[in-house]
Design a protein around this motif. Structure first.
Motif, short mmCIF file in Angstrom:
data_model
loop_
_atom_site.label_atom_id
_atom_site.label_comp_id
_atom_site.label_asym_id
_atom_site.label_seq_id
_atom_site.Cartn_x
_atom_site.Cartn_y
_atom_site.Cartn_z
N LEU A 146 6.61 -51.73 1.04
CA LEU A 146 5.36 -51.15 1.54
C LEU A 146 4.55 -50.55 0.39
CD1 LEU A 146 4.92 -49.31 4.79
CD2 LEU A 146 4.12 -48.16 2.77
N ILE A 147 5.20 -49.72 -0.42
CA ILE A 147 4.50 -49.08 -1.54
C ILE A 147 4.11 -50.12 -2.58
CG2 ILE A 147 4.71 -47.36 -3.38
CD1 ILE A 147 6.68 -45.88 -1.64
N PHE A 148 5.03 -51.03 -2.84
CA PHE A 148 4.81 -52.03 -3.87
C PHE A 148 3.55 -52.85 -3.57
CE2 PHE A 148 5.85 -56.05 -6.08
CZ PHE A 148 6.03 -55.52 -7.34
N ILE A 149 3.36 -53.20 -2.31
CA ILE A 149 2.20 -54.03 -1.96
C ILE A 149 0.94 -53.17 -1.83
CG2 ILE A 149 1.22 -55.46 -0.14
CD1 ILE A 149 4.20 -56.34 0.31
N LEU A 150 1.09 -52.01 -1.22
CA LEU A 150 -0.09 -51.18 -0.94
C LEU A 150 -0.72 -50.66 -2.23
CD1 LEU A 150 -1.64 -50.12 1.53
CD2 LEU A 150 -0.26 -48.05 1.37
N THR A 151 0.08 -50.10 -3.12
CA THR A 151 -0.48 -49.46 -4.32
C THR A 151 0.20 -49.90 -5.61
OG1 THR A 151 1.08 -47.64 -4.19
CG2 THR A 151 -0.99 -47.36 -3.02
N GLY A 152 1.32 -50.59 -5.50
CA GLY A 152 2.06 -50.97 -6.71
C GLY A 152 2.58 -49.74 -7.45
N GLY A 153 2.73 -48.62 -6.75
CA GLY A 153 3.20 -47.40 -7.41
C GLY A 153 2.06 -46.63 -8.07
N GLY A 154 0.87 -47.23 -8.10
CA GLY A 154 -0.27 -46.60 -8.76
C GLY A 154 -1.13 -45.86 -7.77
N PRO A 155 -2.35 -45.49 -8.08
CA PRO A 155 -2.88 -45.53 -9.44
C PRO A 155 -2.24 -44.47 -10.33
CG PRO A 155 -4.47 -44.58 -7.91
CD PRO A 155 -3.32 -45.04 -7.09
#
Lengths: 405, 335
Positions: B270-279
């Motif tokens: 979920l996090i990986f696709i939504l924000t990639g851990g960023g910004p």
């Protein structure tokens, strides 16, 4: 009972047949081993896959060496290769992203081209050296791709700009002029991955910076310049979520007047709804831009039969094959001899060809440390572009993160 | 076959003279046969039934877990995969991590992400369960629809939320600005301060169906007479909820809580696709950071160490789960 008996007899027959097939297979395998190469690549989508199949057909017909091809999605290639290495089943030829070559070379998974006997005659030395690891070349890369400034000619005309920008000052002024309610002046990807670093590198290098020392004044100034474009409103704040494909989509949908984008988009963008032209990415003073060189490079695995691999690579490196590889995949061919023919066939690639004169290696100095520096840098870039931190603080932290101090 | 059955019948008649002789001869044999059968059925047979499960656990859980622990105390490089050799570094990887500001902040963000996700999921899930409890027309159909987020692949949900959160063309900003709820478009996933909020909202949306479904089934099994008694005694709605319903759902709440926590601390896709851990690492949690260290930076030793710490955290909560599960069983037994 009779039923069971028949089944047993049938079973034996199947067993016998399969045993003989197995024996036959083994015999053939032993016989064919010398003339078969296993390969791995990440061209999973149709056009790329067809291009590589066509290349294999040409060279298999010419050399008599058969190819047993395996394709995996881009992000899985290195993992797959490492997995194969640990189970002793490495493919003979690996078509990798050239930035992964240093890792695989350092791990002893691919061997220097010199060990294979591949001399890379006729290849542009400046492009060959981009793939070096510790002074040795480990790959044969028939074509490279790189970045350029794509611009929407209709929008330029409407804004009364008669020629594309060449300096940073012009780029900033033009971007501002081109920005309207629905259109941003410029788009570039700034995701927190290697893609973000890759697309920021022309700004870093052209300003005299580098990725070895992340917190240099030149790097700080370059990031501040990129931030000023966002502050002007000429670049969307969303760039931090955009991949290269996303920003290209923005440009092709007419939502952005200019784009820092790769030559690999040419094929997909052909016949799009907008009119565009391509030029070199502007630099602080308008001199030769320094660009990263991407694209796919062939490596020979340590377990491969070197003579067979060399025969096949020699075929892939033949002038006509390099030319068709470059034409089909929108690469800049790495051999000067075919450049003139190439320009005739792919006029839209000419701006990219002139950019590769400033081709700069990402991994030559940092080698296996590069991914660490790249991810630290892209996080810092995001911190600056979102306004979370000023450039100096962000890059100081990135330097500390990368060096582990 | 027939002869055997006849002999057995004969054996069951000890007064038969001619068989007494046979018995005296066969006796030791029969005992040993019986003992063998005993060993087989009582001792070995259960193991053969368990063998597939044991083999599965060993191959699918014990071995990877062991490898991960092993990897976390080694300096693993790309070359290690070819040679199978990696330097032993003891607990250096773990020590490094606790000096790594990004690891420490990821740990902190994992905690924030988990706490707010769980609080949102459980309270909204409970609210919806109570809502559907009072059956109304079409409530079954609506309740089934509520399960959709649960059935969608996370990749799909995360991608759709990413579109909806988009700064310039996202539907959320369109609605918010059209209705004049906010003066300017909200930089949901493009600003360091909002990205975590957006991620938590998405994760709550994904997690609601689970807690709603469990709470709803818990509510269904509550004894009606107690609730009616409370109502007759004049307890208000709030009092009935806080003092009757919630205490009776206690063990169930514990189970929902621990299962949600173990699921949430390790959320990756979920996090990986939504924000990639960023910004700028604003949504970098332990799971995404472990991925970055291992597969982007080719630093498997540290990546494995982060993974193990994550497993330890999840194990801690799993312990609470087992405890509250046991309590709920005991409670059922007491009833």
């Amino acid at each position: 009972m009779a039923n069971i008996g028949r089944r047993t007899v049938g079973g034996h027959r199947v067993l016998l047949v399969s045993a003989s097939v197995l024996a036959l297979g083994l015999g053939m395998g032993a016989q064919a081993r010398a003339a078969t190469l296993t390969t791995i690549d990440y061209f999973t989508e149709a056009t790329g896959s067809a291009a590589i199949e066509k290349m294999f057909k040409t060279c298999s017909d010419a050399t008599g060496i058969q190819i047993d091809r395996q394709k995996v999605p881009y992000p899985e290639l290195v993992q797959k290769v490492l997995q194969a290495a640990s189970s002793n089943s490495l493919p003979d030829l690996i078509l990798m992203d050239n930035s992964d070559a240093a890792q695989l070379a350092a791990g002893g998974i691919i061997v220097p081209m010199a060990d294979v006997g591949e001399t890379l005659d006729g290849f542009d030395p400046s492009l060959v050296s981009v793939g070096n690891y510790k002074g040795k070349n480990y790959t044969m890369q028939p074509g490279v791709n790189t970045l350029g400034l794509w611009y929407n000619t209709d929008m330029f005309k409407a804004a009364g700009i008669d020629k594309p920008p060449t300096t940073w000052e012009e780029l900033r002024a033009d971007a501002k002029k081109l920005t309207t309610k629905d259109v941003y002046g410029l788009a570039f990807p700034a995701v927190a991955t290697e893609e973000g670093t890759f697309h920021a590198s022309p700004f870093i290098w052209s300003n005299g910076g580098d990725f070895q020392t992340l917190n240099s004044q030149n790097n700080i100034d370059a990031l501040n310049y990129m931030k000023s474009l966002i502050d002007d409103g000429s670049v969307s704040k969303s760039v931090v979520t955009w991949t290269g494909d996303d920003s290209n989509d923005q440009f092709m949908a007419g939502r952005s007047a200019m784009l820092i984008g790769g030559s690999w988009h040419l094929k997909a963008n052909e016949g799009g709804a907008i009119h565009y032209d391509i030029t070199s990415i502007p630099t602080p003073k308008g001199d030769q831009v320094k660009v990263p060189v991407g694209g796919e490079a062939w490596g020979v695995s340590t377990t491969a039969d070197k003579a067979t691999a060399k025969t096949y690579l020699d075929c892939l490196a033949l002038d006509p094959n390099v030319l068709s590889w470059a034409v089909n995949g929108s690469y800049v061919p790495a051999k000067k001899a075919v450049l003139e023919d190439f320009k005739k066939q792919k006029a839209d690639m000419i701006p990219f060809i002139s950019s590769t004169a400033g081709a700069t290696s990402r991994t030559a100095v940092l080698a296996t440390d590069y991914p660490k520096y790249s991810s630290a840098f892209s996080a810092a870039e995001q911190a600056v572009l979102t306004g979370a931190k000023d450039a100096k603080t962000a890059l100081d932290e990135a330097e500390a993160q990368a060096t582990g101090k | 076959m027939l002869r055997l059955r006849w002999m057995r019948r004969k054996l069951r008649q000890p007064e038969s003279k001619d068989l007494a002789v046979i018995d005296s001869i066969k006796a030791p044999d029969a005992v040993s046969v019986r003992r063998n059968t005993y060993v087989w059925t009582r001792r070995l047979l259960p193991w053969t039934f368990m063998a597939p499960a044991i083999a599965f656990l060993l191959f699918m859980f014990a071995y990877p877990l062991f490898s991960n622990v092993q990897m976390s105390v080694q300096h693993v490089t790309v070359g290690s995969f070819l040679t199978g050799i990696a330097d032993y570094v003891g607990f250096d990887n773990y020590v490094d991590l606790f000096h790594d500001p990004l690891f420490l902040s990821s740990l902190q963000r994992t905690a924030v992400f988990t706490v707010f996700s769980i609080a949102g999921q459980m309270s909204i899930g409970m609210g919806l369960a109570l809502f559907f409890w009072r059956a109304f027309p079409l409530s079954t159909a609506l309740r089934a629809l509520m399960l959709v987020p649960w059935l969608l692949p996370l990749v799909v949900s995360a991608t759709i939320w990413q579109w909806m959160f988009d700064l310039d063309s996202g539907v959320i900003n369109y609605v918010l600005t059209s209705l004049n709820i906010v003066p300017d478009r909200v930089p949901w996933i493009t600003s360091v301060s909002f990205a975590m909020i957006a991620t938590v909202i998405t994760n709550i949306w994904v997690g609601i169906p689970f807690s709603m479904a469990v709470f709803y089934s818990g509510l269904q099994s509550l004894p009606r007479e107690i609730l009616e008694a409370a109502e007759l005694d004049g307890a208000s709605k709030w009092q009935r909820f806080w003092m009757v319903i919630l205490p009776m759902l206690g063990p169930l709440t514990g189970i929902v809580f621990t299962l949600s926590v173990t699921y949430t601390v390790k959320v990756f896709d979920l996090i990986f696709i939504l924000t990639g851990g960023g910004p700028a690492n604003a949504t970098q949690t332990l799971a995404t950071y472990a991925y970055q260290r291992s597969f982007r930076n080719f630093d498997w030793g540290h990546g494995a160490a982060i993974g193990n710490i994550l497993i330890l955290i999840a194990l801690g909560f799993a312990y609470f789960y087992l405890r509250s599960y046991r309590q709920s069983l005991q409670k059922e037994g007491a009833d």
